[in-house]
Design a protein around this motif. Structure first.
Motif, mmCIF file in Angstrom:
data_model
loop_
_atom_site.group_PDB
_atom_site.id
_atom_site.type_symbol
_atom_site.label_atom_id
_atom_site.label_comp_id
_atom_site.label_asym_id
_atom_site.label_seq_id
_atom_site.Cartn_x
_atom_site.Cartn_y
_atom_site.Cartn_z
ATOM 1 N N PRO A 1 0.820 -1.212 0.000
ATOM 2 C CA PRO A 1 0.000 0.000 0.000
ATOM 3 C C PRO A 1 0.852 1.259 0.000
ATOM 4 N N CYS A 2 0.353 2.295 -0.645
ATOM 5 C CA CYS A 2 0.991 3.607 -0.606
ATOM 6 C C CYS A 2 0.150 4.506 0.306
ATOM 7 N N LEU A 3 0.765 4.994 1.374
ATOM 8 C CA LEU A 3 0.088 5.875 2.317
ATOM 9 C C LEU A 3 0.503 7.312 2.067
ATOM 10 N N MET A 4 -0.292 8.244 2.538
ATOM 11 C CA MET A 4 0.028 9.658 2.395
ATOM 12 C C MET A 4 -0.162 10.347 3.745
ATOM 13 N N VAL A 5 0.835 11.116 4.159
ATOM 14 C CA VAL A 5 0.770 11.793 5.459
ATOM 15 C C VAL A 5 1.085 13.277 5.293
ATOM 16 N N GLY A 6 0.627 14.067 6.275
ATOM 17 C CA GLY A 6 0.951 15.486 6.280
ATOM 18 C C GLY A 6 -0.068 16.361 5.597
ATOM 19 N N ILE A 7 -1.348 15.972 5.648
ATOM 20 C CA ILE A 7 -2.411 16.711 4.989
ATOM 21 C C ILE A 7 -3.264 17.416 6.036
ATOM 22 N N LYS A 8 -3.650 18.630 5.765
ATOM 23 C CA LYS A 8 -4.523 19.345 6.687
ATOM 24 C C LYS A 8 -5.830 18.572 6.872
#
Length: 285
Positions: free
Chosen positions: A157-164
């Motif tokens: 899986p590709c996760l994404m972090v650091g979003i408002k």
């Protein structure tokens, strides 16, 4: 983001491999709130096949591992290009192939596995295992509710972090799921682009400190974090990362790296400078 000019590179860090950015038909979903990467597509089959042929001809088989990416899912690549990928795998003695596909293609993965002559590691853009944030904010169009559902079909899986709007607890849960249910994974630290989704600098700073240990985890690749590796020590470069068509600048830092043949997109692109390695990415998952 624009359309990248360079489409072949090598990943010399974790999971060494050659990587090709090919052009495909438009993303079948194409409505993720955070993504402007889908601009890199086409409808002229022969033009895409010709371009993709030029890129694939650069594959050497150096690592025995190849990753092929495009602005959507591998199923949107032209049929002729998929045939050529299989041919290159045989000619260059590739042992493993990385592909990426949207959740909507989960029931078609086995057909692609049978089509290619080597094992495939299938990636997918989960972004977060938090259903509400993934669907209501990111508009991902992936209706799974549990990580086990993803693990049934996909390998990485590709996760994404650091979003408002994202919280520390969301990130903790995402990393926990990644480590518990998957052998491989990618964490993309978000950087602002042309969409309305914005980066949360405080959350990014927290993640950089809290999950520094991921840099030493051979099963997880972290993208979009700006840091310099000096021997065994890692020094974070705080500030935003800007990708400027062939050059990378770390804002608020006196450091700039000009890329040669490497491309900059949503995957690792290491640039060697003496004994220091600066890794910068655009943060698009």
């Amino acid at each position: 983001m624009g359309v990248p000019e360079e489409r072949y590179s090598k990943i010399a860090g974790k999971n060494q491999r050659e990587i090709c950015l090919l052009r495909a038909f438009p993303c079948a979903w194409g409505k993720c709130a955070f993504c402007d990467y889908i601009e890199d597509n086409g409808r002229d089959t022969q033009a895409m096949v010709s371009l993709n042929h030029q890129v694939l001809q650069q594959v050497t088989g150096e690592f025995g591992v190849l990753e092929v990416i495009n602005s959507g899912s591998c199923f949107e690549l032209p049929e002729e290009t998929l045939d050529e990928i299989a041919e290159v795998i045989r000619e260059k003695k590739i042992r493993k192939l990385f592909f990426e596909a949207h959740w909507m293609y989960r029931n078609h993965l086995e057909k692609m596995r049978r089509r290619m002559p080597v094992p495939i590691v299938f990636k997918t853009g989960v972004e977060t295992f938090d259903y509400d944030f993934r669907e209501r904010v990111l508009n991902k169009h992936a209706d799974f509710t549990e990580p086990e559902q993803v693990a049934k079909y996909f390998d990485s899986p590709c996760l994404m972090v650091g979003i408002k709007g994202q919280t520390k607890d969301m990130i903790r849960y995402d990393i926990q799921c990644l480590k518990k249910y998957f052998k491989l994974g990618t964490v993309n630290v978000y950087n602002n682009n042309t969409t309305s989704i914005r980066r949360d600098e405080e959350l990014v700073a927290w993640f950089m400190e809290e999950y520094r240990w991921l840099l030493d985890d051979p099963s997880v690749e972290v993208r979009g974090m700006s840091f310099v590796l000096q021997g065994e020590q890692a020094t974070w470069l705080h500030g935003s990362c800007s990708v400027l068509h062939g050059s990378c600048s770390v804002l608020h830092e006196s450091c700039s790296v000009l890329h040669g043949s490497g491309f900059v997109l949503h995957r690792t692109n290491p640039v060697l400078q003496g004994q220091n390695r600066l890794l910068i990415n655009s943060g698009i998952p």
